[in-house]
Design a protein around this motif. Structure first.
Motif, PDB file in Angstrom:
ATOM      1  N   ALA A  40      -0.871  -6.571  20.156  1.00 24.53           N
ATOM      2  CA  ALA A  40      -1.306  -7.876  19.424  1.00 24.53           C
ATOM      3  C   ALA A  40      -0.353  -8.963  20.158  1.00 24.53           C
ATOM      4  N   PRO A  41      -0.640  -9.331  21.686  1.00 29.66           N
ATOM      5  CA  PRO A  41       0.211 -10.282  22.242  1.00 29.66           C
ATOM      6  C   PRO A  41      -0.099 -11.613  21.701  1.00 29.66           C
ATOM      7  N   SER A  42      -1.149 -11.933  20.870  1.00 31.05           N
ATOM      8  CA  SER A  42      -1.192 -13.150  20.562  1.00 31.05           C
ATOM      9  C   SER A  42      -0.607 -13.633  19.198  1.00 31.05           C
ATOM     10  N   ILE A  43      -0.070 -12.458  18.586  1.00 32.53           N
ATOM     11  CA  ILE A  43       0.874 -12.990  17.552  1.00 32.53           C
ATOM     12  C   ILE A  43       2.534 -12.793  17.767  1.00 32.53           C
ATOM     13  N   TYR A  44       2.974 -13.849  17.548  1.00 33.15           N
ATOM     14  CA  TYR A  44       4.211 -14.440  17.951  1.00 33.15           C
ATOM     15  C   TYR A  44       5.240 -13.621  16.990  1.00 33.15           C
ATOM     16  N   GLY A  45       6.264 -13.120  17.679  1.00 36.00           N
ATOM     17  CA  GLY A  45       7.325 -12.535  17.098  1.00 36.00           C
ATOM     18  C   GLY A  45       6.997 -11.159  16.424  1.00 36.00           C
ATOM     19  N   SER A  46       7.727 -10.840  15.312  1.00 33.82           N
ATOM     20  CA  SER A  46       7.466  -9.393  14.888  1.00 33.82           C
ATOM     21  C   SER A  46       7.715  -8.379  15.632  1.00 33.82           C
ATOM     22  N   ALA A  47       8.742  -8.527  16.445  1.00 31.66           N
ATOM     23  CA  ALA A  47       9.039  -7.437  17.622  1.00 31.66           C
ATOM     24  C   ALA A  47       9.322  -5.876  16.987  1.00 31.66           C
ATOM     25  N   ASP A  48      10.116  -6.055  15.677  1.00 35.23           N
ATOM     26  CA  ASP A  48      10.430  -4.413  15.481  1.00 35.23           C
ATOM     27  C   ASP A  48       9.058  -4.023  14.643  1.00 35.23           C
ATOM     28  N   ILE A  49       8.130  -4.786  14.183  1.00 39.42           N
ATOM     29  CA  ILE A  49       6.861  -4.287  13.458  1.00 39.42           C
ATOM     30  C   ILE A  49       6.262  -3.661  14.521  1.00 39.42           C
ATOM     31  N   LYS A  50       5.974  -4.596  15.440  1.00 37.69           N
ATOM     32  CA  LYS A  50       5.194  -4.084  16.955  1.00 37.69           C
ATOM     33  C   LYS A  50       5.766  -2.860  17.519  1.00 37.69           C
ATOM     34  N   LYS A  51       7.114  -2.503  17.405  1.00 39.05           N
ATOM     35  CA  LYS A  51       7.546  -1.324  18.148  1.00 39.05           C
ATOM     36  C   LYS A  51       7.150  -0.262  17.174  1.00 39.05           C
ATOM     37  N   ALA A  52       7.513  -0.426  15.751  1.00 41.17           N
ATOM     38  CA  ALA A  52       6.772   0.530  14.836  1.00 41.17           C
ATOM     39  C   ALA A  52       5.538   0.868  14.964  1.00 41.17           C
ATOM     40  N   ILE A  53       4.567  -0.369  15.179  1.00 37.47           N
ATOM     41  CA  ILE A  53       3.153   0.240  15.213  1.00 37.47           C
ATOM     42  C   ILE A  53       2.692   1.064  16.507  1.00 37.47           C
ATOM     43  N   ALA A  54       3.543   0.800  17.721  1.00 39.90           N
ATOM     44  CA  ALA A  54       3.519   1.539  18.870  1.00 39.90           C
ATOM     45  C   ALA A  54       3.819   2.938  18.605  1.00 39.90           C
ATOM     46  N   CYS A  55       4.849   3.191  17.801  1.00 37.31           N
ATOM     47  CA  CYS A  55       5.230   4.491  17.208  1.00 37.31           C
ATOM     48  C   CYS A  55       4.132   5.293  16.542  1.00 37.31           C
ATOM     49  N   LEU A  56       3.647   4.434  15.680  1.00 37.67           N
ATOM     50  CA  LEU A  56       2.551   4.899  14.837  1.00 37.67           C
ATOM     51  C   LEU A  56       1.176   5.359  15.872  1.00 37.67           C
ATOM     52  N   LEU A  57       1.095   4.653  16.691  1.00 38.15           N
ATOM     53  CA  LEU A  57      -0.165   4.801  17.729  1.00 38.15           C
ATOM     54  C   LEU A  57       0.007   6.087  18.256  1.00 38.15           C
ATOM     55  N   PHE A  58       1.167   6.429  18.840  1.00 39.28           N
ATOM     56  CA  PHE A  58       1.394   7.649  19.470  1.00 39.28           C
ATOM     57  C   PHE A  58       1.500   8.788  18.705  1.00 39.28           C
ATOM     58  N   GLY A  59       2.407   8.601  17.603  1.00 37.68           N
ATOM     59  CA  GLY A  59       2.531   9.713  16.672  1.00 37.68           C
ATOM     60  C   GLY A  59       3.685  10.596  17.049  1.00 37.68           C
ATOM     61  N   GLY A  60       3.776  11.460  16.075  1.00 35.77           N
ATOM     62  CA  GLY A  60       4.866  12.632  16.307  1.00 35.77           C
ATOM     63  C   GLY A  60       4.252  13.775  16.766  1.00 35.77           C
ATOM     64  N   SER A  61       4.691  14.958  16.630  1.00 35.91           N
ATOM     65  CA  SER A  61       4.212  16.083  16.878  1.00 35.91           C
ATOM     66  C   SER A  61       4.170  17.097  15.566  1.00 35.91           C
ATOM     67  N   ARG A  62       2.587  17.522  15.630  1.00 32.81           N
ATOM     68  CA  ARG A  62       2.250  18.393  14.357  1.00 32.81           C
ATOM     69  C   ARG A  62       2.922  19.645  14.635  1.00 32.81           C
ATOM     70  N   LYS A  63       3.364  20.415  13.615  1.00 29.67           N
ATOM     71  CA  LYS A  63       4.214  21.566  13.796  1.00 29.67           C
ATOM     72  C   LYS A  63       3.433  22.375  12.850  1.00 29.67           C
ATOM     73  N   ARG A  64       2.992  23.776  13.280  1.00 29.95           N
ATOM     74  CA  ARG A  64       2.586  24.650  12.371  1.00 29.95           C
ATOM     75  C   ARG A  64       3.719  25.863  12.189  1.00 29.95           C
ATOM     76  N   LEU A  65       4.395  26.168  11.123  1.00 30.50           N
ATOM     77  CA  LEU A  65       5.388  27.060  10.902  1.00 30.50           C
ATOM     78  C   LEU A  65       4.690  28.314  10.598  1.00 30.50           C
ATOM     79  N   PRO A  66       5.802  29.483  11.117  1.00 31.54           N
ATOM     80  CA  PRO A  66       5.438  30.770  10.887  1.00 31.54           C
ATOM     81  C   PRO A  66       4.727  31.239   9.695  1.00 31.54           C
TER      82      PRO A  66
END
Length: 838
Positions: free
Chosen positions: A444-470
């Protein structure tokens, strides 16, 4: 002239040629006609009947045995050839061949030729049969001879080997690629595209014959040959549901979409046997056309037996034990959300799958369908009679001949379409040192500021790793994010952007969505009256992001419905006899306002109207405040103005940002190709920090004398692990380093921990110091002691009272104002009296 007719019983020597004048010769007197009444062309034996076509032709007034019909006006209309019979009653002119004005009839004396048909029915049918067998032979050659590879590297017979392998495994199907068929024989592929219904049957027959050849000799007990199902796939470009018009009817089409509902698997007869109720006459092996078309039973029984009354109308019934059946399933396909024009309803289409195509997909899968665009009879309307206008109207459905599932597991629709060149480009992009900042800037480059929120949204879009336990349990890899705060801070715009740039995104609003709409609903099928299940927003977004706006406006019981979907990532249903579990492996991005509309600093905890149960499921909670800061306001105003001025002119991406399509591809590529884990050093560091965090929040609770409504639990520890993994996933690294953990902890600190610590009266306007805050809370306590709930006090007397105790006047009015905003007190009697409500 015609030879004179010999008397009955005399033998006639064979005569080769007769020549007839246009009219009957006078020597053919009435007596002759009466004496020899049988025409030769009927060739009737003892007690036999003339062949049917001659009878028909005689009624039409045409010459028997001739080629063309003689016009009715012609004088030759009544021309018959009468030949004498021998003593046994058989016609005598066995060796005669006729020629003359009636037409050439050479070869008439060969045994077994009785008449020729002038309607042209059977030779044409033979032609069709011949063409069919030729096509089948070509299909058979294709399946038997198509090979891949070269002479040098060694080649394999693709379909022959596949047929053999599948048949021996007891799976009687083979998948044919249209491109292979086109490279083998262009015409065959064209026939299959233009008239798939009949040619697919020929291809299946051919596949059955080839399977018979390649699997011989079969083991004992399995000699019977099974039918082989042919599935088709093609690399052609897919059309959309909206582009299907009547000119594609009965053609092969390829369509993408989402499966939103599936009926149970049922049986459909392919061959049926019927029996007449009264005379017990049976008709076997009546073929039923494939698809959703039924078979209408004959109305009358045609067997006529002597001495029996005629059978009544509609006498037939089906004998179920003598029918051959196949499995079939009906699916409901909805066009993909990105193909729906703005503001329109998504279109649906019914799909008919049979045999091995059943149970290949579940609701929520993104699929590409190859099928025959067919029509079926519409359901009968209730009011039968003259006003039934839909006589020639049919509804469309697709008979599926091949399914490709695009989202296997949590894969994405883009993953398959990355060329090696693009892959190289994306890997270079991910290897950039400042990729994390670049991605955050591109959101959302057209939205000014909120740098931390944008970083958090970037993390959300990529996501962590799903783990299947034994032990079979799974830990989710998706990150959930909640934005709480003031109106006008571009929360909804961020949500809209995430819906666009996530490979699969579903946007819903809290007030307009119910529990069933978010999870799954059970619906009664109008035709079969049975229940089937339809997936909601969280099932359709499997492998993507669900954006829920106005999260605080949702009803409490609807909000509880998504608890399970957010942590266990499944949706369990037990309704109307259907008990099942659907996958909803998706991230949740929610936006909510505070209880009072704006964030009220003096209330602290009371701004958050959510239960700790739902808050602990969010990995990051941002409190977005609209702060008054002159410098920031100037920059923001400039930014907004520049947007409005250059909105149309600026189309290309700004320097240092990734354009939307590329970002989308990068996200889906990283999600499919990379599943990082924590390194040992990073894990040790995280453990120590978590213990500090817990003790910090405990200390805060002791100081503020109340429990925090945003809890710090083990879920938050897992949240930090997921954030660290998503940071290393952006760089396509296999392990999350200490630097990733540092950044994850920083993000967590600025979001959830700050929200949990946002205490009672921090930073209210005009009261910055600790003493002022304490003074306000003292005034409030005294006020509440001063008058009980339900009592009235004069406002003037209260203000005077507190001023006598040396409290400043503006502080007293501020407290009264706050209590009114909270709805604790009310003005009465022209704003002179205060009335306490709660």
């Amino acid at each position: 002239m015609v030879s004179p007719v010999p008397p009955a019983g005399a033998m006639v020597p064979p005569v080769r040629h007769f020549a007839f004048p246009p009219l009957l010769s006078p020597s053919f007197s009435r007596q002759n006609l009466a004496r020899h009444p049988r025409p030769i062309a009927s060739r009737r034996g003892r007690g036999g009947r003339a062949p049917r076509t001659n009878r028909r032709r005689r009624a039409a007034g045409g010459p028997i045995g001739g080629r063309g019909r003689v016009p009715a006006s012609s004088p030759r209309r009544a021309l018959f050839f009468f030949l004498p019979r021998n003593s046994r009653g058989a016609a005598v002119a066995r060796g005669a061949g006729f020629s003359g004005p009636v037409g050439a009839m050479s070869g008439f004396d060969e045994p077994g030729i009785y008449y020729s048909d002038s309607f042209g029915g059977e030779p044409a049918a033979d032609e069709g049969q011949v063409r069919k067998s030729q096509l089948q032979r070509r299909f058979k050659e294709f399946l038997r001879q198509y090979r891949v590879g070269t002479d040098r590297t060694g080649f394999t017979f693709k379909y022959r080997d596949e047929l053999k392998r599948h048949y021996n495994l007891g799976q009687y199907w083979v998948e044919v690629e249209m491109e292979d068929l086109a490279s083998f024989d262009e015409d065959l592929a064209d026939y299959l595209y233009k008239q798939p219904a009949e040619h697919l049957q020929l291809l299946e027959e051919a596949a059955k014959e080839v399977a018979d050849e390649v699997t011989r000799p079969r083991p004992s007990g399995e000699e019977a040959l099974q039918d082989v199902q042919v599935m088709l796939r093609s690399d052609a470009n897919a059309a959309s549901i909206r582009s299907l018009k009547s000119d594609q009817m009965s053609h092969l089409v390829k369509i993408p979409g989402i499966v939103i509902a599936a009926t149970p698997v049922r049986a459909k007869a392919t061959k049926i046997a019927i029996q007449c109720r009264s005379c017990r006459n049976t008709i076997n092996n009546i073929a039923v056309r494939p698809g959703l078309e039924g078979y209408s039973l004959p109305r009358k029984c045609n067997t006529e037996q002597a001495g029996r009354p005629k059978c009544p109308l509609d006498p037939y019934f089906i004998m179920p034990d003598k029918c051959k059946c196949v499995d079939f399933q009906v699916l409901k396909l909805q066009e993909s959300p990105d193909a729906v024009p703005h503001g329109e309803m998504p279109r649906h289409l019914q799909l008919y799958c049979d045999r091995y195509l059943c149970d290949k997909v579940v609701p929520g899968n993104r699929v590409t369908i190859m099928g025959i665009y067919s029509i079926k009879k519409s359901a009968q309307s209730k009011n039968k009679g003259r006003d039934n206008v839909g006589v020639g109207i049919r509804s469309a459905y697709i008979r599926v001949v091949g399914i490709q599932v695009d989202t296997e597991g949590s894969g994405h629709s883009f993953a398959g379409s990355v060329t090696p060149q693009e892959e190289e480009e994306l890997r270079c992009l991910a290897a950039m040192p400042n990729i994390y900042e670049t991605i955050a800037k591109s959101i959302a480059p057209s939205i000014y500021g909120s740098a931390d929120i944008k970083k958090a949204i970037a993390c959300l879009l990529f996501g962590g790793s799903r783990k299947r336990l034994p032990d079979g349990l799974t830990r989710r890899g998706d990150i959930n994010l909640l934005m709480l705060g003031d109106p006008g801070t571009a929360k909804s715009q961020l949500l809209k952007f995430v819906e666009k740039c996530s490979p699969i995104g579903v946007y819903t609003s809290g007030k307009g969505s119910s529990a069933a709409g978010l999870t799954a609903s059970v619906i009664r099928d109008p035709s079969s009256r049975s229940f089937f299940m339809e997936g909601g927003a969280m099932v359709l977004a499997d492998g993507g992001v669900v954006c829920i706006d106005e999260f605080d406006k949702m009803r409490e019981d609807d909000r509880v419905a998504i608890h399970e979907a957010m942590e266990q990532q499944t949706i369990s249903i037990a309704k109307a006899g259907i008990t099942t579990t659907l996958n909803s492996r998706c991230s949740v991005l929610a936006a909510a306002n505070s209880v009072f509309g704006r964030w009220d600093e003096t209330k602290g905890e009371e701004n958050i109207d959510f239960m700790p149960t739902i808050l602990s499921r969010f990995d990051m909670i941002f409190i977005v405040k609209d702060e008054h800061n002159e410098e920031r306001d100037v920059t923001l105003a400039k930014h907004v103005m520049s947007l409005h001025v250059s909105a149309l002119t600026q189309t290309q991406a700004v320097e240092g940002e990734i354009e939307l399509n590329k970002l989308k591809k990068l996200i889906s590529f990283c999600r499919t190709k990379c599943g990082p884990r924590l390194s040992a050093a990073a894990a040790e560091k995280l453990k120590n920090r978590y213990i500090l965090m817990r003790s910090g929040s405990r200390q805060h609770e002791q100081e503020s004398d109340r429990r925090s409504s945003i809890p710090i639990t083990v879920r938050q520890l897992e949240a930090i692990v997921r954030i660290a993994e998503s940071l290393s996933k952006m760089k396509l690294q296999p392990f999350a380093t200490e630097a990733d953990v540092e950044e994850a902890l920083r993000l967590f600190q600025v979001s959830t921990l700050d929200a949990a610590m946002s205490g009672s009266l921090s930073g209210a306007e005009g009261f910055t110091t600790q003493e002022d805050q304490e003074m306000l809370s003292r005034i409030e306590k005294q006020l509440k002691r001063r008058f009980a709930i339900g009592s009235q006090v004069s406002e003037h007397s209260i203000v005077q009272d507190f001023m006598r105790q040396k409290y400043p006047e503006h502080a007293i009015y501020k407290v009264l104002q706050l209590m009114m905003r909270r709805g604790e007190i009310q003005h009465r009697m022209q704003r002179k009296v205060l009335y306490r409500i709660k």
